[in-house]
Design an enzyme around this catalytic site. Structure first.
Site, PDB file in Angstrom:
ATOM      1  N   HIS A   1       0.039  35.870  63.056  1.00  0.00           N
ATOM      2  CA  HIS A   1      -0.443  36.398  64.340  1.00  0.00           C
ATOM      3  C   HIS A   1       0.396  37.539  64.905  1.00  0.00           C
ATOM      4  CE1 HIS A   1      -3.289  33.130  64.574  1.00  0.00           C
ATOM      5  NE2 HIS A   1      -2.348  32.197  64.659  1.00  0.00           N
TER       6      HIS A   1
ATOM      7  N   ASP B   1      -4.947  28.818  56.712  1.00  0.00           N
ATOM      8  CA  ASP B   1      -4.514  28.246  58.004  1.00  0.00           C
ATOM      9  C   ASP B   1      -5.781  28.017  58.835  1.00  0.00           C
ATOM     10  OD1 ASP B   1      -1.688  28.641  59.901  1.00  0.00           O
ATOM     11  OD2 ASP B   1      -3.617  28.589  60.967  1.00  0.00           O
TER      12      ASP B   1
ATOM     13  N   HIS C   1      -6.263  28.636  61.781  1.00  0.00           N
ATOM     14  CA  HIS C   1      -6.443  29.739  62.728  1.00  0.00           C
ATOM     15  C   HIS C   1      -6.808  31.047  62.013  1.00  0.00           C
ATOM     16  CE1 HIS C   1      -3.741  26.887  64.925  1.00  0.00           C
ATOM     17  NE2 HIS C   1      -4.544  27.195  65.940  1.00  0.00           N
TER      18      HIS C   1
ATOM     19  N   ASP D   1      -2.174  23.402  58.877  1.00  0.00           N
ATOM     20  CA  ASP D   1      -2.845  22.849  60.054  1.00  0.00           C
ATOM     21  C   ASP D   1      -4.337  22.640  59.814  1.00  0.00           C
ATOM     22  OD1 ASP D   1      -3.273  25.572  59.977  1.00  0.00           O
ATOM     23  OD2 ASP D   1      -2.506  25.975  61.993  1.00  0.00           O
TER      24      ASP D   1
HETATM   25  O1  ZLV Z   1      -0.700  28.043  63.114  1.00  0.00           O
HETATM   26  O2  ZLV Z   1       0.854  25.534  73.545  1.00  0.00           O
HETATM   27  O3  ZLV Z   1      -4.005  28.668  72.910  1.00  0.00           O
HETATM   28  C1  ZLV Z   1       0.470  30.083  62.581  1.00  0.00           C
HETATM   29  C2  ZLV Z   1      -0.559  29.389  63.486  1.00  0.00           C
HETATM   30  O4  ZLV Z   1      -1.793  30.012  63.241  1.00  0.00           O
HETATM   31  C3  ZLV Z   1      -2.908  29.211  72.970  1.00  0.00           C
HETATM   32  N1  ZLV Z   1      -2.008  29.087  72.012  1.00  0.00           N
HETATM   33  C4  ZLV Z   1      -2.483  30.023  74.146  1.00  0.00           C
HETATM   34  C5  ZLV Z   1      -3.058  31.332  74.402  1.00  0.00           C
HETATM   35  C6  ZLV Z   1      -3.126  30.872  75.828  1.00  0.00           C
HETATM   36  N2  ZLV Z   1      -3.019  29.552  75.368  1.00  0.00           N
HETATM   37  C7  ZLV Z   1      -2.442  28.421  76.009  1.00  0.00           C
HETATM   38  C8  ZLV Z   1      -0.980  28.328  76.097  1.00  0.00           C
HETATM   39  C9  ZLV Z   1      -0.477  27.056  75.560  1.00  0.00           C
HETATM   40  C10 ZLV Z   1       1.002  27.052  75.384  1.00  0.00           C
HETATM   41  C11 ZLV Z   1       1.523  25.829  74.738  1.00  0.00           C
HETATM   42  C12 ZLV Z   1       0.791  24.288  73.041  1.00  0.00           C
HETATM   43  C13 ZLV Z   1       1.635  23.277  73.514  1.00  0.00           C
HETATM   44  C14 ZLV Z   1       1.523  22.008  73.012  1.00  0.00           C
HETATM   45  C15 ZLV Z   1       0.606  21.769  72.036  1.00  0.00           C
HETATM   46  C16 ZLV Z   1      -0.212  22.760  71.550  1.00  0.00           C
HETATM   47  C17 ZLV Z   1      -0.106  24.052  72.046  1.00  0.00           C
HETATM   48  C18 ZLV Z   1      -0.978  25.076  71.512  1.00  0.00           C
HETATM   49  N3  ZLV Z   1      -0.890  26.404  71.644  1.00  0.00           N
HETATM   50  C19 ZLV Z   1      -2.071  24.845  70.721  1.00  0.00           C
HETATM   51  N4  ZLV Z   1      -2.636  26.019  70.400  1.00  0.00           N
HETATM   52  C20 ZLV Z   1      -1.904  26.947  70.956  1.00  0.00           C
HETATM   53  C21 ZLV Z   1      -2.213  28.373  70.801  1.00  0.00           C
HETATM   54  C22 ZLV Z   1      -1.387  29.035  69.724  1.00  0.00           C
HETATM   55  C23 ZLV Z   1      -1.696  28.538  68.350  1.00  0.00           C
HETATM   56  C24 ZLV Z   1      -0.833  29.253  67.342  1.00  0.00           C
HETATM   57  C25 ZLV Z   1      -1.144  28.870  65.919  1.00  0.00           C
HETATM   58  C26 ZLV Z   1      -0.154  29.484  64.959  1.00  0.00           C
HETATM   59  C27 ZLV Z   1       1.859  29.619  62.691  1.00  0.00           C
HETATM   60 ZN    ZN Z   2      -2.594  27.864  62.443  1.00  0.00          ZN
HETATM   61 CA    CA Z   3      -7.219  31.159  58.450  1.00  0.00          CA
END
Ligand code: ZLV
Ligand code: ZN
Ligand code: CA
Length: 395
Positions: free
Chosen positions: A156, A191, A193, A281
C-alpha cells in the site's frame, strides 16, 4: 504443459533479519512483525534452512528508497521517532500526519492509527526493503530461481505517503530492480487487500503487469480495485483486478478464479520474472480478512506460479492471525524448495509452539467449511470479466 515441469528442484534464496522480532506497531495493533520471527523459527526447526542460500545483505540505503519515494518523505521516515512526534519537535506532528504517518484524522472513521510512529521505524523500513532488493538481485544475476522475503510485501505504501501499515513500498523497489534485467515483470497479489500502491506505480507501464485478487465490497480497505480498473495509456490492460465478496474458499478461489486466470496471464503476458505477494490475510480465520482459504489452498497459488519455471520472488504482506501466518509461510517455504510433501503436520518444538494450541499443534489447521463462500454464481461472472480484460491485452 506448465504443471509437467513442476516436481523439479529450484535454487532458493532466503532473507531473514532477526531484528524484525522487536518491531512493535503498538498495543492493540493487528500488524505483528513477530509473525516473521515465528515463521523463521518454524522454517528452521523443520530443517528447511540448509535447502536455501541465506541472503546476508546490507539494509537498503536512503538512495535505494529514493528510487521510488520522494526526498522529503524519506527524510521524514529517517528523522521521526516517538519522542520527536510526541513533543512535536520541528512540527514533526504535522509533517508526519500529512504523509499518513502517526495519528491521522479521517472524515469517515475518526482517528486512524494504521501507520504509527514506532521505535526503530527507519531501521525496520531499511531492513525489509533491503531484503526485497537483495532477493531481486539474486534473481537478476541468475544466482537463484526463487527468492523469499517474508518481511516484505508492503503493497500500500505510496511515493510520499504511508498507508495500510506500509511505510516503504519494497515491492515497487524490487520490481524496478528486476526491470533492469528482465523485459517483462508480472506482479501477482493474493493478499486479501487490493495491491493499490504497486498497481498505481506501474499503471502506465507496459513492461509490468499487475494482478490483484482481493475482497471488494465498497467499504473494505482500500476500497479500490474494481474489475473496470485496467491500467492507463501505454499500460492499458496491464492491470488486472479480481474483486470478490467475503467468504471465498479454496474451491472457488483456486479452481474458478486463480488457476484459470493466471494460466491465461502467463500465456498472454509471458513474463520473464514473477513477483508474488503472499499476504496471508486471505486465510480462513484471519482477524480482518473474511476469506476462507486453507494453508494448502493459499500455497497452491505459490506452487502454480512456481511450476512455470520463471524467476520467482516471494514476498509476505498481510496476515493477522499470527499462528496461521507462520504456518502458511513456513509451508510455502517448503513448496519453494520442493519439500512440501516431506514436512510433518505436527508442529515441532521451536520456542513458539504454544502459539499453536488453537490449531491442535498442526501445521494444517482445520478450516471451518460451513462458513465458506456464499455467492457461487457470482464467481463465473468475475472470471468472465477478468478473461475479457485479458483478451484485450494483445489485440
Ligand atoms: O494487509 O485499524 O480501514 C498489507 C495489508 O494489505 C482502515 N485501515 C483505515 C482507513 C481509515 N480506516 C480506519 C482506521 C482504523 C485504524 C485501526 C485497525 C485496528 C484494529 C484492528 C483492525 C484495524 C484495521 N485497519 C483493519 N483494517 C484496517 C485498514 C488498513 C488495512 C491494511 C491492510 C494491510 C500489509
Ligand atoms: Zn492485506
Ligand atoms: Ca490482493
Amino acid at each position: 504443459s506448465a504443471s509437467c515441469v513442476d516436481g523439479g528442484k529450484r535454487r532458493v534464496s532466503y532473507y531473514y533479519d532477526p531484528g524484525i522480532a522487536n518491531v512493535d506497531y503498538g498495543e492493540g495493533h493487528v500488524m505483528v512483525p513477530r509473525r516473521v520471527a515465528m515463521t523463521h523459527a518454524l522454517v528452521s526447526s523443520y530443517g528447511l534452512l540448509p535447502d536455501m542460500k541465506r541472503l546476508r545483505t546490507r539494509p537498503a540505503t536512503e538512495s535505494d528508497l529514493r528510487a521510488f519515494h520522494g526526498a522529503s518523505y524519506v527524510e521524514l521516515l529517517r528523522s521521526i521517532n516517538p519522542e520527536s512526534y510526541r513533543l512535536n519537535l520541528d512540527q514533526a506532528k504535522t509533517r508526519a500526519e500529512e504523509r499518513g504517518v502517526g495519528r491521522v484524522k479521517t472524515k469517515e472513521n475518526g482517528d486512524n492509527y494504521d501507520n504509527p510512529v514506532i521505535d526503530g521505524l527507519w531501521d525496520y523500513c531499511l531492513s525489509y526493503a533491503g531484503g526485497s532488493l537483495a532477493a531481486a538481485r539474486a534473481l537478476a544475476c541468475g544466482e537463484s530461481d526463487v527468492a523469499i522475503n517474508w518481511s516484505g510485501g508492503m503493497h500500500h505504501a505510496c511515493r510520499a505517503k504511508a498507508s495500510g501499515f506500509c511505510y516503504v513500498n519494497d515491492i515497487v523497489l524490487a520490481i524496478q530492480r528486476l526491470l533492469a534485467r528482465f523485459r517483462r515483470v508480472l506482479y501477482v497479489d493474493i493478499d486479501v487487500h487490493h495491491g493499490d500502491g504497486v498497481e498505481h506505480r506501474f499503471r502506465r507501464e507496459p513492461r509490468v503487469m499487475t494482478v490483484s485478487f482481493h475482497r471488494y465490497d465498497g467499504v473494505f480497505f482500500p476500497t479500490t480495485g474494481e474489475a473496470a480498473d485496467v491500467g492507463q495509456g501505454e499500460g492499458l490492460y496491464h492491470a488486472l483486478n479480481v474483486p470478490m465478496k467475503a467468504g471465498m474458499d479454496d474451491e472457488g478461489y483456486l479452481n474458478v478464479l486463480f488457476r484459470p486466470i493466471m494460466a491465461r496471464v502467463m500465456e498472454v503476458f509471458a513474463p520473464d520474472a514473477v513477483v508474488l505477494q503472499c499476504g496471508a490475510d486471505s486465510l480462513s480465520g484471519d482477524a480482518i480478512g473474511g476469506f476462507h482459504l486453507s494453508v494448502k489452498g493459499h500455497a497452491a497459488c505459490v506452487a502454480f506460479l512456481r511450476s512455470f519455471n520463471v524467476p520467482l520472488l516471494l514476498l509476505g504482506g498481510g496476515g493477522y492471525t499470527i499462528n496461521h501466518v507462520a504456518s502458511c509461510w513456513c509451508y510455502e517455504t517448503a513448496v519453494a524448495v520442493g519439500k512440501e510433501k516431506e514436512i510433518p503436520d505436527d508442529i515441532p518444538y521451536h520456542g513458539y509452539e504454544h502459539y499453536y494450541k488453537d490449531q491442535g499443534y498442526k501445521l494444517h489447521y482445520a478450516v471451518d467449511k460451513k462458513n465458506g463462500r456464499k455467492d457461487v454464481s457470482g464467481l463465473e461472472k468475475i472470471k468472465q470479466d477478468a478473461l475479457k480484460n485479458l483478451s484485450m491485452l494483445r489485440p
